[in-house]
Design a protein around this motif. Structure first.
Motif, mmCIF file in Angstrom:
data_model
loop_
_atom_site.group_PDB
_atom_site.id
_atom_site.type_symbol
_atom_site.label_atom_id
_atom_site.label_comp_id
_atom_site.label_asym_id
_atom_site.label_seq_id
_atom_site.Cartn_x
_atom_site.Cartn_y
_atom_site.Cartn_z
ATOM 1 N N GLU A 137 -6.470 56.482 -32.434
ATOM 2 C CA GLU A 137 -6.702 56.827 -30.863
ATOM 3 C C GLU A 137 -5.591 56.568 -30.214
ATOM 4 O O GLU A 137 -5.218 57.323 -29.066
ATOM 5 N N ASP A 138 -4.972 55.259 -30.373
ATOM 6 C CA ASP A 138 -3.781 54.979 -29.732
ATOM 7 C C ASP A 138 -2.642 55.999 -30.025
ATOM 8 O O ASP A 138 -1.700 56.466 -29.019
ATOM 9 N N LYS A 141 -3.272 59.110 -28.416
ATOM 10 C CA LYS A 141 -3.116 59.257 -26.702
ATOM 11 C C LYS A 141 -1.556 59.480 -26.481
ATOM 12 O O LYS A 141 -1.111 59.889 -25.387
#
Length: 145
Positions: A137-138, A141
């Motif tokens: 997820e990081d 992003k």
């Protein structure tokens, strides 16, 4: 030899009382608690003479949690060619275990195949799916598709 006879009888009693699990060190400690002035070398020599050997309950093999292949194996598309022509085309990841101050920590980074840059990483106390999903997820992003 006669002075050892009483000691040998007590050694055998302690050995039988503890179901052959006590070795010469534990028997020596027990004898000292009972007031005997005895050396561990003497107890070991007498036990060897009487053929008294403790049952070893130690683990013979190192523990491994690996249980073989789990799940489906994906085809090897990279074929160990870890270079990419364009950034964000190929990302590589792994989980590495570190031992620090008696604890285990797990590092899970994502590296870009072109720039060799670490896109994202997570440090965790357990190598679980949450660690990997948070790391992904990081990464998404920072570098949206």
């Amino acid at each position: 030899m006669i002075r050892n006879q009483k000691l040998m009888e007590r050694i055998r009693e302690i050995f039988e009382e503890h179901k052959h699990r006590y070795g010469y060190r534990r028997i020596t400690a027990q004898l000292k608690r009972e007031g005997y002035a005895v050396n561990h070398k003497r107890v070991k020599r007498l036990m060897t003479k009487m053929y008294l050997y403790a049952i070893s309950i130690r683990r013979r093999f190192k523990y491994s949690s690996y249980q073989g292949t789990v799940g489906k194996i994906k085809p090897n598309l990279i074929k160990r060619k870890f270079k990419s022509i364009m950034p964000d085309r190929q990302w590589y990841s792994d989980v590495t275990e570190f031992h620090l101050n008696g604890e285990k920590l797990y590092l899970s980074p994502i590296m870009d195949g072109c720039t060799q840059e670490i896109i994202s990483y997570r440090l965790s106390r357990r190598p679980d799916l949450k660690q990997v999903m948070d790391m992904l997820e990081d990464a998404y992003k920072k570098h949206p598709a």
